[in-house]
Design a protein around this motif. Structure first.
Motif, PDB file in Angstrom:
ATOM      1  N   ARG A   1       0.759  -1.410   0.041  1.00 29.64           N
ATOM      2  CA  ARG A   1       0.139   0.148  -0.146  1.00 29.64           C
ATOM      3  C   ARG A   1       0.942   1.235  -0.169  1.00 29.64           C
ATOM      4  O   ARG A   1       1.840   1.215   0.435  1.00 29.64           O
TER       5      ARG A   1
ATOM      6  N   GLU B   1      -5.440   1.260   0.807  1.00 35.51           N
ATOM      7  CA  GLU B   1      -5.596  -0.271   0.598  1.00 35.51           C
ATOM      8  C   GLU B   1      -5.290  -0.200  -1.026  1.00 35.51           C
ATOM      9  O   GLU B   1      -5.701  -1.130  -1.455  1.00 35.51           O
ATOM     10  N   TYR B   2      -4.505   0.717  -1.563  1.00 36.88           N
ATOM     11  CA  TYR B   2      -4.100   0.602  -3.034  1.00 36.88           C
ATOM     12  C   TYR B   2      -2.647   0.946  -3.038  1.00 36.88           C
ATOM     13  O   TYR B   2      -1.944   1.445  -2.067  1.00 36.88           O
TER      14      TYR B   2
ATOM     15  N   LYS C   1      -4.222   3.923  -9.278  1.00 37.77           N
ATOM     16  CA  LYS C   1      -4.469   3.438  -8.086  1.00 37.77           C
ATOM     17  C   LYS C   1      -4.920   2.199  -8.184  1.00 37.77           C
ATOM     18  O   LYS C   1      -6.135   1.939  -8.807  1.00 37.77           O
ATOM     19  N   TYR C   2      -4.283   1.239  -7.927  1.00 37.52           N
ATOM     20  CA  TYR C   2      -4.572  -0.473  -7.943  1.00 37.52           C
ATOM     21  C   TYR C   2      -5.188  -0.803  -6.337  1.00 37.52           C
ATOM     22  O   TYR C   2      -4.149  -1.022  -5.802  1.00 37.52           O
ATOM     23  N   PRO C   3      -6.245  -0.867  -6.197  1.00 34.28           N
ATOM     24  CA  PRO C   3      -6.580  -1.680  -4.989  1.00 34.28           C
ATOM     25  C   PRO C   3      -5.517  -2.998  -4.884  1.00 34.28           C
ATOM     26  O   PRO C   3      -5.644  -3.900  -5.755  1.00 34.28           O
TER      27      PRO C   3
ATOM     28  N   SER D   1      -6.524  -5.589  -3.249  1.00 37.94           N
ATOM     29  CA  SER D   1      -7.516  -6.999  -3.399  1.00 37.94           C
ATOM     30  C   SER D   1      -7.425  -7.344  -5.006  1.00 37.94           C
ATOM     31  O   SER D   1      -7.815  -8.456  -5.285  1.00 37.94           O
ATOM     32  N   GLU D   2      -7.454  -6.219  -5.781  1.00 39.71           N
ATOM     33  CA  GLU D   2      -7.463  -6.443  -7.218  1.00 39.71           C
ATOM     34  C   GLU D   2      -6.270  -7.209  -7.940  1.00 39.71           C
ATOM     35  O   GLU D   2      -6.171  -7.841  -8.590  1.00 39.71           O
TER      36      GLU D   2
END
Length: 213
Positions: free
Chosen positions: A63, A69-70, A77-79, A81-82
């Motif tokens: 992060r 959380e990205y 911006k990439y989470p 979770s993704e």
């Protein structure tokens, strides 16, 4: 393929191809990138690798800062979770985007690793101490005790090199030595027609002179 057996035995041919493809785009030795991913994923090359602080994926994407959380890569911006859900090849494309700003600056396996772990230490001397204005040397050493090999409360670049030399043992020089081979390959690719042409002219000239005699 240029990958050494330590890595190929853990990778399908498709995954090997993807690592080589991304490495060629970054103009680095594929073994350098493989060695980074091998270490970051706990020797598994698993794109779903996750550590105790929530970093995920092939290079343990972390992060941007506490409370979010990205991970921002290339302005996007990439989470996390993704990223975690991405396939190996999808994550490799993200690895390329992450390392792209360092293209031309990664001259060794350690430089590739430091681009992931601590970019400020790239191309520094062996005595360089890992610290920033916001992170003290002692805190970094505490968070990464494996690299503080002499347990003096700080991490120097040489200690990181020594750590990986010990980790990879007889494979370490195999990982590093291909820099020369890659340079030779790049030189041949760029100048092969001139070299071949020069050889043809030289051989032709030799036989012409021999015939005149």
């Amino acid at each position: 393929m240029l990958l050494i057996p330590l890595f190929t035995k853990l990778l399908t041919s498709d995954r090997q191809t993807k690592i080589v493809e991304v490495s060629n785009q970054l103009k680095i030795n594929p073994d350098w990138l493989s060695a980074v991913i091998y270490f970051e994923t706990g020797r598994t090359f698993n794109p779903k690798a996750k550590n105790q602080i929530g970093s995920v994926g092939l290079i343990q994407f972390t992060r941007d800062k506490a409370g979010v959380e990205y991970k921002t890569i290339g302005g996007v911006k990439y989470p996390l979770s993704e990223i975690y859900k991405m396939s190996f090849n999808e994550q490799m494309d993200l690895v390329y985007q992450y390392l792209k700003p360092f293209k031309g600056k990664m001259n060794s396996f350690l430089d590739v690793y430091l681009a992931v772990f601590f970019p400020n230490a790239m191309n520094q001397s062996d005595d360089y101490v890992f610290q920033t204005k916001g992170l003290s040397a002692s805190l970094i050493a505490k968070q990464n005790p494996a690299f503080d090999t002499n347990k003096d409360g700080q991490i120097k670049r040489k200690e990181v090199t020594d750590f990986f030399r010990k980790l990879y043992k007889e494979n370490f020089p195999l990982i590093e030595k291909k820099k020369t081979l890659n340079i030779m390959k790049a030189f041949w690719t760029k100048y092969k027609y001139f070299i071949i042409g020069g050889l043809v002219v030289a051989v032709g000239g030799y036989f012409l002179l021999k015939k005149k005699k």
